[in-house]
Structures are given as structure tokens and as C-alpha cells.
Design an enzyme around this catalytic site. Structure first.
Site, mmCIF file in Angstrom:
data_model
loop_
_atom_site.group_PDB
_atom_site.id
_atom_site.type_symbol
_atom_site.label_atom_id
_atom_site.label_comp_id
_atom_site.label_asym_id
_atom_site.label_seq_id
_atom_site.Cartn_x
_atom_site.Cartn_y
_atom_site.Cartn_z
ATOM 1 N N LYS A 1 -69.319 3.430 0.978
ATOM 2 C CA LYS A 1 -68.937 3.150 -0.413
ATOM 3 C C LYS A 1 -68.555 4.421 -1.156
ATOM 4 C CE LYS A 1 -73.790 2.485 -1.178
ATOM 5 N NZ LYS A 1 -74.684 1.415 -0.846
ATOM 6 N N LYS B 1 -66.941 6.558 9.071
ATOM 7 C CA LYS B 1 -67.675 5.308 8.820
ATOM 8 C C LYS B 1 -67.208 4.648 7.521
ATOM 9 C CE LYS B 1 -71.732 6.393 6.028
ATOM 10 N NZ LYS B 1 -73.089 6.041 5.693
ATOM 11 N N LYS C 1 -73.465 14.984 1.489
ATOM 12 C CA LYS C 1 -73.348 14.521 0.106
ATOM 13 C C LYS C 1 -73.322 15.685 -0.872
ATOM 14 C CE LYS C 1 -74.791 9.795 0.587
ATOM 15 N NZ LYS C 1 -75.584 8.662 0.157
HETATM 16 N N1 AQP Z 1 -70.336 1.939 8.188
HETATM 17 C C1 AQP Z 1 -71.562 1.522 8.475
HETATM 18 N N2 AQP Z 1 -71.813 0.983 9.688
HETATM 19 C C2 AQP Z 1 -73.055 0.535 10.004
HETATM 20 N N3 AQP Z 1 -74.105 0.587 9.149
HETATM 21 C C3 AQP Z 1 -73.895 1.115 7.932
HETATM 22 N N4 AQP Z 1 -74.707 1.297 6.861
HETATM 23 C C4 AQP Z 1 -73.994 1.876 5.858
HETATM 24 N N5 AQP Z 1 -72.733 2.075 6.254
HETATM 25 C C5 AQP Z 1 -72.629 1.609 7.536
HETATM 26 C C6 AQP Z 1 -76.109 0.886 6.807
HETATM 27 O O1 AQP Z 1 -76.294 0.115 5.636
HETATM 28 C C7 AQP Z 1 -77.650 0.242 5.211
HETATM 29 C C8 AQP Z 1 -77.714 0.436 3.741
HETATM 30 O O2 AQP Z 1 -77.344 1.707 3.422
HETATM 31 P P1 AQP Z 1 -77.584 2.407 2.024
HETATM 32 O O3 AQP Z 1 -77.915 1.498 0.946
HETATM 33 O O4 AQP Z 1 -78.466 3.580 2.229
HETATM 34 O O5 AQP Z 1 -76.182 2.835 1.791
HETATM 35 P P2 AQP Z 1 -75.486 3.995 2.436
HETATM 36 O O6 AQP Z 1 -75.898 4.381 3.798
HETATM 37 O O7 AQP Z 1 -75.629 5.038 1.414
HETATM 38 O O8 AQP Z 1 -74.132 3.219 2.487
HETATM 39 P P3 AQP Z 1 -72.805 3.874 2.423
HETATM 40 O O9 AQP Z 1 -71.742 2.928 2.120
HETATM 41 O O10 AQP Z 1 -72.677 4.697 3.632
HETATM 42 O O11 AQP Z 1 -73.007 4.738 1.140
HETATM 43 P P4 AQP Z 1 -72.730 6.248 0.982
HETATM 44 O O12 AQP Z 1 -71.259 6.342 1.115
HETATM 45 O O13 AQP Z 1 -73.251 6.521 -0.389
HETATM 46 O O14 AQP Z 1 -73.471 6.952 2.063
HETATM 47 C C9 AQP Z 1 -78.264 1.375 6.023
HETATM 48 O O15 AQP Z 1 -79.103 0.837 7.021
HETATM 49 C C10 AQP Z 1 -77.069 2.041 6.647
HETATM 50 O O16 AQP Z 1 -77.374 2.606 7.904
#
Ligand code: AQP
Length: 332
Positions: A198, A195, A112
Site C-alpha cells: 500500500k 511486492k 521505510k
Molecule cells: N504483497 C504481499 N504479499 C503477501 N503478503 C503480504 N502482506 C502485505 N503485503 C503482502 C501481508 O499482509 C499482512 C498485513 O500487513 P500489514 O498490515 O503489516 O501491512 P503491511 O505489511 O505494512 O502491508 P503493505 O501493503 O506491505 O504496507 P506497507 O507498504 O506499508 O509495508 C502481513 O501479514 C503481511 O505479511
């Protein structure tokens, strides 16, 4: 009943299929046998800049989606992280037993911070896994349902719990990650070796739960596959098709290989069309229900207030033990 704990960031207008299949679906199923604490982690969200109005709206949208997918406020404490001050308070103590180099090794920070340059990243983004450790350890849960990308943070949580327990006195339970192999990582529809995310995926690569279902159907029909035109479940060799089959399998409860068998001698268009129908059938009622719940903010406030009260009762007790053990004088 063993406790489970997990959190999700209110950093998008909608959760996506990665969040749902990787983690949130397990939040729902674990309610039957466990005592869950599920939170919307607004304090994690501000580790990168947020518009205050948008953050508040997304916090409500997150709560509405959790309720719409079946997280039940009778069985689960649903709350907002900032409503329970013990999270930030325990995080400070854990910051003080974390080595700088240990925090630096977290790959999510590396990924990040690489985007804006490390100098532009907040100290909050750097210490976010330590706040996450505090989130978890306060509730002494047996399991933490998450996606594969959270495994390293869970390891840090266990290391910090073990260190605190040996340096002071046994206080924390070492939690196990609860990660289902079949849906541990859902991939970007346009870039099926990355993966679904968002922050990193293009809109066409993500299926959002609150998207217009017609838009989601179109995204599935335009998903990147390969030039072989043979439907088979082979995540290494055929990542695009296999990702579609994994989503299909998770939504129908049938094994991915068996679904692939249905398409012997048929093309990717048939598979995509059928999956699009399954996805539309799944998201339509969920989305309708979430949008309806969003109409009544005071009902959502009440759910969150009662969840926070249940959470504080547990978290404050753990924090009092911690303060005692590190040698803070008890206030009169
Ligand atoms: N692609 C994915 N496959 C399986 N699990 C996923 N998670 C996120 N993306 C995948 C799981 O969703 C939960 C919530 O995560 P978060 O709120 O911490 O969001 P995140 O991990 O920041 O989600 P993103 O979309 O991946 O956001 P960015 O792009 O900002 O990093 C967690 O349990 C995560 O494992």
C-alpha cells in the site's frame, strides 16, 4: 486447540490482494482447528503520521472487511490493539532486553526510514517490531499467519522469547510463522518484481478488496507481463504472468501450472480476461457485505468489545507472570 495470533494495520481504506492472499485468507481457514486472536493494530499505524479521523474510520473498515471475508467472532477474538493495554506494557519490558543493534538490523525499518530520511522517522517506527513481538508473545500462540515480508520480525520475536525464558524463567512459547509458499508474496501488477504494497505500489499496481470491481478488472487487464506471449508458470523468468497465475490459482484452488496449460497456444489477453472475471466474482459479494457491515457502527463496536474482553483475559495473565518474573512488586 492451539492458539494462533495475527494483526493487520488500519493504514489504508481497503486491504489489498497481497494482504488477503498472503495472510488474511489463512486467518479464515485456521479458525476451524485453532483458537485465534486477530487484531487491528492501530498502535502500529501511528508509527507514521496519521490523520485521527481517517485512522478511526480505517479501523472500522478493517474490522468490517475481516468479518465480510469470514472471520467469525464466535470462533475468533477480533479486537483493536489499543483496547488491550498489555501490548504496550509488555513492549516496554521487551524493549529493555533488545539490543540496539538487533533492532537496527530490521530491513523493514531500513526500507521505510530510507524514504523520509532516518532523522525524520519516529522512534516508534524503530521499535515497532518489539511491540509486534509483545503482541504475539502475550497469547503464547503456536502459529502466526503472515506474508513472507514478516519472517524477519517473527525471528526477532522468537529470539526475544528465548532470551526472556533463559534470563528469567520459561514464560513464552516460541511461535512458528505460518506462511503458505504459493501466496507468500504477491507482486505489484505494474512492477512484478516488487511486492504489492500500500505504501510503495502505484494505484494501478494494487488490487484493493473494496475497489469498484470494474476498476480491479481493468487493472488486471493492464498488468505488466512480457513480450513472449507464452503463458507459463515461471516466477523467475516470467514474473508478471506468474503473479497473475498465482492469484488465479489461489482464488480457484487449482495449481498454477495446470491453469497455465489451459492457455497453451492462446495469448495473455485471454488469461487476463478470465482472471478479471474470477476476481470480480470474488470481490463483489465481499465488498457488498463489508459496506453493509459499515452501516452499523454499534454492531461493530460490540464485536470489538467482546473480542477485546477475551484478549484481555489471556494477555493480562501473561503480563502478570512477566511482571512477577522481572521483579516488580505486586500491587495490593
Ligand atoms: N504483497 C504481499 N504479499 C503477501 N503478503 C503480504 N502482506 C502485505 N503485503 C503482502 C501481508 O499482509 C499482512 C498485513 O500487513 P500489514 O498490515 O503489516 O501491512 P503491511 O505489511 O505494512 O502491508 P503493505 O501493503 O506491505 O504496507 P506497507 O507498504 O506499508 O509495508 C502481513 O501479514 C503481511 O505479511
Amino acid at each position: 486447540r492451539q492458539r494462533v495470533l495475527s494483526g493487520i494495520q488500519p493504514t489504508a481504506d481497503s486491504f489489498h490482494f497481497g494482504n488477503y492472499l498472503g495472510a488474511l485468507r489463512q486467518w479464515v481457514s485456521l479458525q476451524d482447528e485453532h483458537e485465534p486472536f486477530y487484531m487491528v493494530v492501530d498502535q502500529h499505524a501511528i508509527t507514521v503520521e496519521q490523520d485521527p479521523k481517517v485512522l478511526r474510520e480505517r479501523t472500522y473498515r478493517s474490522a468490517a472487511q475481516l468479518l465480510a471475508m469470514g472471520v467469525d467472532p464466535e470462533r475468533s477474538a477480533i479486537f483493536v490493539q489499543s483496547h488491550v493495554p498489555a501490548h504496550a506494557q509488555l513492549a516496554w519490558v521487551l524493549n529493555c532486553i533488545t539490543a540496539f543493534g538487533e533492532a537496527r538490523r530490521m530491513t523493514q525499518f531500513k526500507d521505510k526510514s530510507a524514504k523520509g530520511g532516518e532523522g525524520a522517522s519516529s522512534v516508534g517506527l524503530f521499535t515497532y517490531p518489539i511491540l509486534q513481538a509483545a503482541d504475539i508473545l502475550l497469547y503464547r500462540p503456536a502459529y502466526v499467519p503472515v506474508g513472507e515480508d514478516q519472517r524477519q520480525h517473527l525471528e526477532l520475536t522468537r529470539d526475544l522469547a528465548h532470551r526472556f525464558n533463559t534470563r528469567y524463567k520459561k514464560t513464552f512459547r516460541l511461535p512458528e510463522p505460518y506462511i503458505l509458499k504459493e501466496t507468500a508474496k504477491i507482486y505489484d501488477l505494474q512492477n512484478p518484481t516488487a511486492k504489492m504494497s500500500k505504501s510503495a505500489s502505484s494505484p494501478a499496481g494494487i488490487i484493493d478488496l473494496l475497489d469498484d470491481p470494474k476498476v480491479s478488472a481493468k487493472k488486471i487487464r493492464s498488468a505488466v507481463t512480457d513480450s513472449e506471449a507464452v503463458v507459463a508458470f515461471d516466477p523467475e523468468g516470467k514474473p508478471g504472468v506468474s503473479n497473475l497465475l498465482s492469484i488465479f490459482a489461489a482464488l480457484t484452488g487449482r495449481p498454477a501450472e495446470e491453469i497455465a496449460g489451459d492457455y497453451a497456444g492462446r495469448g495473455y489477453g485471454d488469461l487476463k480476461g478470465d482472471l478479471a472475471d474470477v476476481v470480480v466474482g470474488f470481490v463483489t459479494p465481499l465488498r457488498d457485505r463489508a459496506l453493509e457491515l459499515l452501516e452499523d457502527r454499534s454492531a461493530l463496536d460490540e464485536v470489538l468489545a467482546s473480542g477485546a474482553a477475551r484478549a484481555r483475559a489471556v494477555a493480562d495473565r501473561t503480563l502478570a507472570d512477566v511482571y512477577d518474573r522481572v521483579g516488580f512488586v505486586r500491587p495490593l
